[in-house]
Design a protein around this motif. Sequence first.
Motif, PDB file in Angstrom:
ATOM      1  N   TYR A 222       0.874  -1.137   0.132  1.00  0.00           N
ATOM      2  CA  TYR A 222       0.127  -0.089  -0.100  1.00  0.00           C
ATOM      3  C   TYR A 222       0.717   1.180  -0.056  1.00  0.00           C
ATOM      4  N   GLU A 223       2.091   1.161  -0.249  1.00  0.00           N
ATOM      5  CA  GLU A 223       2.966   2.238  -0.271  1.00  0.00           C
ATOM      6  C   GLU A 223       2.612   3.043  -1.540  1.00  0.00           C
ATOM      7  N   ASN A 224       2.398   4.505  -1.537  1.00  0.00           N
ATOM      8  CA  ASN A 224       2.030   5.412  -2.562  1.00  0.00           C
ATOM      9  C   ASN A 224       0.668   5.077  -3.192  1.00  0.00           C
ATOM     10  N   ALA A 225      -0.341   4.487  -2.349  1.00  0.00           N
ATOM     11  CA  ALA A 225      -1.769   4.156  -2.667  1.00  0.00           C
ATOM     12  C   ALA A 225      -2.398   5.529  -2.625  1.00  0.00           C
ATOM     13  N   SER A 226      -3.673   5.514  -3.096  1.00  0.00           N
ATOM     14  CA  SER A 226      -4.482   6.485  -3.408  1.00  0.00           C
ATOM     15  C   SER A 226      -5.889   6.363  -2.892  1.00  0.00           C
ATOM     16  N   PHE A 283     -21.511   4.220   3.816  1.00  0.00           N
ATOM     17  CA  PHE A 283     -21.046   3.859   2.535  1.00  0.00           C
ATOM     18  C   PHE A 283     -19.435   3.510   2.400  1.00  0.00           C
ATOM     19  N   GLU A 284     -18.930   3.063   1.510  1.00  0.00           N
ATOM     20  CA  GLU A 284     -17.575   2.690   1.332  1.00  0.00           C
ATOM     21  C   GLU A 284     -16.987   2.971   0.043  1.00  0.00           C
ATOM     22  N   THR A 285     -15.649   3.153   0.031  1.00  0.00           N
ATOM     23  CA  THR A 285     -14.923   3.105  -1.029  1.00  0.00           C
ATOM     24  C   THR A 285     -13.694   2.434  -0.995  1.00  0.00           C
ATOM     25  N   PHE A 286     -12.824   2.402  -1.994  1.00  0.00           N
ATOM     26  CA  PHE A 286     -11.660   1.660  -1.878  1.00  0.00           C
ATOM     27  C   PHE A 286     -10.349   2.206  -2.070  1.00  0.00           C
ATOM     28  N   VAL A 287      -9.091   1.831  -1.343  1.00  0.00           N
ATOM     29  CA  VAL A 287      -7.811   2.279  -1.458  1.00  0.00           C
ATOM     30  C   VAL A 287      -7.385   1.628  -2.846  1.00  0.00           C
ATOM     31  N   ASN A 288      -6.794   2.428  -3.313  1.00  0.00           N
ATOM     32  CA  ASN A 288      -6.292   1.983  -4.838  1.00  0.00           C
ATOM     33  C   ASN A 288      -4.770   1.688  -4.313  1.00  0.00           C
ATOM     34  N   PRO A 289      -4.283   0.479  -4.671  1.00  0.00           N
ATOM     35  CA  PRO A 289      -2.586   0.294  -4.580  1.00  0.00           C
ATOM     36  C   PRO A 289      -2.143   0.871  -5.893  1.00  0.00           C
ATOM     37  N   GLN A 290      -0.616   1.062  -6.107  1.00  0.00           N
ATOM     38  CA  GLN A 290      -0.145   1.425  -7.094  1.00  0.00           C
ATOM     39  C   GLN A 290      -0.202   0.152  -8.086  1.00  0.00           C
ATOM     40  N   LYS A 291      -0.035   0.565  -9.264  1.00  0.00           N
ATOM     41  CA  LYS A 291      -0.063  -0.402 -10.454  1.00  0.00           C
ATOM     42  C   LYS A 291       1.088  -1.296 -10.072  1.00  0.00           C
ATOM     43  N   GLY A 302      -8.965  -3.809   0.654  1.00  0.00           N
ATOM     44  CA  GLY A 302      -8.924  -2.631   0.391  1.00  0.00           C
ATOM     45  C   GLY A 302     -10.177  -1.631   0.655  1.00  0.00           C
ATOM     46  N   ALA A 303     -11.190  -2.210   0.981  1.00  0.00           N
ATOM     47  CA  ALA A 303     -12.357  -1.374   1.379  1.00  0.00           C
ATOM     48  C   ALA A 303     -11.991  -0.370   2.875  1.00  0.00           C
ATOM     49  N   ASP A 304     -12.368   0.792   2.590  1.00  0.00           N
ATOM     50  CA  ASP A 304     -11.770   1.808   3.574  1.00  0.00           C
ATOM     51  C   ASP A 304     -12.144   1.541   5.040  1.00  0.00           C
ATOM     52  N   HIS A 305     -13.593   0.790   5.072  1.00  0.00           N
ATOM     53  CA  HIS A 305     -13.950   0.411   6.553  1.00  0.00           C
ATOM     54  C   HIS A 305     -13.099  -0.593   6.946  1.00  0.00           C
ATOM     55  N   VAL A 306     -12.633  -1.254   6.108  1.00  0.00           N
ATOM     56  CA  VAL A 306     -11.450  -2.527   6.751  1.00  0.00           C
ATOM     57  C   VAL A 306     -10.220  -1.711   7.126  1.00  0.00           C
TER      58      VAL A 306
END
Length: 346
Positions: A222-226, A283-291, A302-306
């Motif tokens: 999860y380094e440099n994730a967004s 509601f929830e969104t996701f944390v996007n790992p680097q490609k 990657g769910a934000d509430h997790v």
Amino acid sequence: MKINNENNQFKKDKKYGKDTLKRELANDEKGNFAIVIASLILIGFLILSIVVLNTAINHEDENNEIISSNNFQDIVNDYIRNIPLIEHEGLEELSEEVIKNKRPCLDSKSDLKEIIDEKLSVKNRQYYENHNIQINSSLIAIENTSNPFSYKFKTHIHCIKGEYSFERIVSSDVSCIGLKDPLPILYLKGYSGLSYNDSSYNYGNSLSEFLRDEGVENYSFYENASSPLIIKKCPYDPYKHHGDENGKIMKNCRDNGYYHESRDGSCFLCRLEGKGGCEHYGFETFVNPQKTNETGRVSSCGADHVIFSNDIYPGVEVIYNSEEGLNEILYLDPHGHKVKYGMSEF
């Protein structure tokens, strides 16, 4: 002979006098009757004139009354139209304050009431100065609804202008769509590297260090994730369609930073209190790992509430798009979020 003639003349004169008197009396009676008739007509005309005048005055008063009443109602209606705007401004102001200070609310509803009541007080003074109307108003309730992106605000208002008054509890639907999500910055305020622009959070090393401290396997993934900054409701409903078109729907969702209804995710007011989950429908969104060009990896779901919780559980790598040898991925739990978003075959 002369005497007889005089007697006859006297009788004629006497008869003539009587006839004249009768005619004069008759003429007097006719004259009096005409006067009476004329008087009655005049009196009737005066009465009619008075009635018409009073009717005109009353009608004018009624018109003025209607105009005054309509003017009062127009002012009240205009004020009511301003209430949801003021409440949304208050919600946005509180969100900005929490993010700026990196300090969660202890009681977001109480803090919000204080902000909104002050804004209503300012608006009330403006209406008194501009319309000479006295308004007392106060936010009395904020309720969660079946739509997690909207709250029901209830405001008591009491308006007085002259002899007119109006009192009601006004309900408004106030949306959090378009506001900034404070949750990531509240959870990671003790870690360096987190930044944000107009649309997204960029975590740098902050999230990976947080996950390391939480004992998460492969925290460095999860380094440099967004993740999204601005709350936007996902239009792809039912959510299982995210897996359609070989993952293109999911890619569009992630590129736009959409949020999704969730019974596990926290609502907006609880996010202002730094809570990743709550008892409300959220509601929830996701944390996007680097490609990455690697496959088969496992890390935190990657769910934000997790991620922003005390119960972090793992997710497997889901590749929803590949370009130029790099994969766009999410980490999703196999029997939960993968199924919910139609990604079981990925």
